[in-house]
Write a protein that holds these residues in place. Structure first.
Motif, PDB file in Angstrom:
ATOM      1  N   THR A  81       0.670  -1.280   0.070  1.00 32.41           N
ATOM      2  CA  THR A  81       0.073   0.269  -0.027  1.00 32.41           C
ATOM      3  C   THR A  81       0.827   1.332   0.030  1.00 32.41           C
ATOM      4  N   HIS A  82       0.536   2.701  -0.281  1.00 30.49           N
ATOM      5  CA  HIS A  82       0.825   3.765  -0.205  1.00 30.49           C
ATOM      6  C   HIS A  82       1.671   3.787   0.611  1.00 30.49           C
ATOM      7  N   PRO A  83       2.697   4.586   0.876  1.00 25.81           N
ATOM      8  CA  PRO A  83       3.484   5.315   2.355  1.00 25.81           C
ATOM      9  C   PRO A  83       2.480   6.249   3.267  1.00 25.81           C
ATOM     10  N   VAL A  84       2.759   5.945   4.467  1.00 23.91           N
ATOM     11  CA  VAL A  84       2.732   6.948   5.918  1.00 23.91           C
ATOM     12  C   VAL A  84       3.405   8.798   5.409  1.00 23.91           C
ATOM     13  N   PHE A 164      -5.262   5.124   6.728  1.00 20.39           N
ATOM     14  CA  PHE A 164      -4.251   5.904   7.258  1.00 20.39           C
ATOM     15  C   PHE A 164      -3.339   6.323   6.561  1.00 20.39           C
ATOM     16  N   LYS A 165      -3.176   7.118   6.391  1.00 21.64           N
ATOM     17  CA  LYS A 165      -2.107   8.009   5.310  1.00 21.64           C
ATOM     18  C   LYS A 165      -1.033   8.890   6.383  1.00 21.64           C
ATOM     19  N   GLU A 166      -1.566   9.122   7.664  1.00 16.40           N
ATOM     20  CA  GLU A 166       0.239  10.123   8.207  1.00 16.40           C
ATOM     21  C   GLU A 166       0.575   9.221   9.461  1.00 16.40           C
ATOM     22  N   GLN A 177      14.931   3.925  33.631  1.00 19.21           N
ATOM     23  CA  GLN A 177      16.021   4.111  31.894  1.00 19.21           C
ATOM     24  C   GLN A 177      14.500   2.953  31.483  1.00 19.21           C
ATOM     25  N   ARG A 178      13.664   2.726  31.910  1.00 19.91           N
ATOM     26  CA  ARG A 178      12.832   1.820  30.656  1.00 19.91           C
ATOM     27  C   ARG A 178      12.259   2.886  29.558  1.00 19.91           C
ATOM     28  N   THR A 179      12.251   2.226  28.626  1.00 17.85           N
ATOM     29  CA  THR A 179      11.753   3.147  27.022  1.00 17.85           C
ATOM     30  C   THR A 179      10.437   3.282  26.875  1.00 17.85           C
ATOM     31  N   TYR A 180       9.331   3.548  26.766  1.00 18.06           N
ATOM     32  CA  TYR A 180       8.256   3.641  26.575  1.00 18.06           C
ATOM     33  C   TYR A 180       7.701   4.266  25.191  1.00 18.06           C
ATOM     34  N   TRP A 181       7.467   3.382  23.877  1.00 15.96           N
ATOM     35  CA  TRP A 181       6.655   4.202  22.683  1.00 15.96           C
ATOM     36  C   TRP A 181       5.628   3.910  22.242  1.00 15.96           C
ATOM     37  N   THR A 182       5.399   5.107  21.718  1.00 14.21           N
ATOM     38  CA  THR A 182       3.752   5.144  20.921  1.00 14.21           C
ATOM     39  C   THR A 182       4.174   5.753  19.813  1.00 14.21           C
ATOM     40  N   LEU A 183       3.350   4.146  18.750  1.00  6.82           N
ATOM     41  CA  LEU A 183       2.903   5.739  17.473  1.00  6.82           C
ATOM     42  C   LEU A 183       1.490   5.840  16.877  1.00  6.82           C
ATOM     43  N   ILE A 184       1.392   6.566  16.169  1.00  9.81           N
ATOM     44  CA  ILE A 184      -0.217   6.564  16.031  1.00  9.81           C
ATOM     45  C   ILE A 184      -0.206   6.591  14.348  1.00  9.81           C
ATOM     46  N   LEU A 185      -0.797   5.972  13.789  1.00  8.09           N
ATOM     47  CA  LEU A 185      -1.268   6.435  12.467  1.00  8.09           C
ATOM     48  C   LEU A 185      -2.754   6.716  12.465  1.00  8.09           C
ATOM     49  N   GLY A 186      -2.814   7.580  11.332  1.00  6.87           N
ATOM     50  CA  GLY A 186      -4.303   8.601  10.925  1.00  6.87           C
ATOM     51  C   GLY A 186      -4.591   8.454  10.083  1.00  6.87           C
ATOM     52  N   ARG A 187      -5.511   8.975  10.088  1.00  9.34           N
ATOM     53  CA  ARG A 187      -6.354   9.716   8.813  1.00  9.34           C
ATOM     54  C   ARG A 187      -6.913  10.586   9.009  1.00  9.34           C
ATOM     55  N   GLN A 188      -6.681  12.341   7.798  1.00  8.81           N
ATOM     56  CA  GLN A 188      -7.480  13.535   8.502  1.00  8.81           C
ATOM     57  C   GLN A 188      -8.734  13.666   8.056  1.00  8.81           C
TER      58      GLN A 188
END
Length: 189
Positions: A81-84, A164-166, A177-188
Motif C-alpha cells: 500500500t501507499h507510504p504514510v 491510514f495516510k499519516e 531508563q525504561r523506554t516507552y514507545w507510542t506510534l499513532i497512524l491516522g487519517r484526517q
C-alpha cells in the motif's frame, strides 16, 4: 534638584515594578491555562526534547518499507500500500502519551487522565476520521519497535492499514531508563 532626583528614581522604580507585576501576571496566566488543560508538564517537556524523550521521524522508514512490500498480519495478508507521511501533530499526541507512560510507569492505551488516542489527537489539533495506536516498552531503536509490532497481529494491522495516510511516533524514558514507545497512524477528516 533633590526633588528632581527622587522624582526620576521614583519613575524608574514604578516602571520596574510594573514590569515585574506584568511578568508575574503572565506567569500566573500560563500556569492556570496549562493547568486547566491538564498538560503543563507535557508542554514543558515537549519544548526541551533531549535523549530521555523525543519524536522519532526515523520510524517512518521501516513502516513504509513494510507497507511497500506487503505483510502477513496473523492469518491475513495485507497487500502493498501507499507510504504514510510524517505528521507533527500526531507526533505531539504520541509524545504526550509516551511521557505519561514513562512518568507514571504503566503501559496502556488509556492515559492517566482517562484519555484515549482519539482524545489526545484532538488535543494536538489533529482532526481525525480514523486512527490506530501501537505502544510498547523496552525497544532500543525505532527499527526494533517496528519489528516487534509487525510480529503482533493487532499492531501489524495498524501499520498495514491502507486507510491510514499519516503517522507520528515518540519515545520517553522513565527514571529507571525504561523506554516507552507510542506510534499513532491516522487519517484526517
Amino acid at each position: 534638584m533633590i526633588g528632581m532626583f527622587f522624582r526620576n528614581h521614583l519613575h524608574k522604580a514604578q516602571f520596574y515594578l510594573q514590569g515585574v507585576i506584568m511578568q508575574f501576571i503572565i506567569s500566573i496566566c500560563v500556569i492556570l491555562m496549562t493547568g486547566w488543560m491538564g498538560c503543563s508538564s507535557v508542554i514543558y517537556e515537549s519544548l526541551r526534547l533531549d535523549k530521555s524523550h523525543s519524536k522519532v521521524t526515523s520510524i517512518i522508514k521501516p513502516i513504509n518499507e513494510a507497507r511497500a512490500r506487503g505483510f502477513k498480519c496473523g492469518n491475513r495478508y495485507y497487500r502493498a500500500t501507499h507510504p504514510v507521511a510524517w505528521n507533527d501533530k500526531i507526533a505531539q499526541a504520541s509524545l504526550y502519551h509516551s511521557l505519561d507512560m514513562a512518568q507514571n510507569g504503566f503501559l496502556s492505551h488509556k492515559g492517566t487522565d482517562g484519555s484515549d488516542p482519539g482524545q489526545r489527537l484532538l488535543r494536538a489539533d489533529y482532526k481525525w476520521s480514523g486512527y490506530g495506536e501501537d505502544i510498547g516498552q523496552g525497544y532500543r531503536t525505532p527499527e526494533e519497535a517496528v519489528q516487534a509490532w509487525l510480529k503482533s497481529e493487532t499492531h501489524c494491522k495498524n501499520i498495514m492499514n491502507p486507510q491510514f495516510k499519516e503517522a507520528g511516533a515518540s519515545y520517553a524514558k522513565s527514571d529507571n531508563q525504561r523506554t516507552y514507545w507510542t506510534l499513532i497512524l491516522g487519517r484526517q477528516r
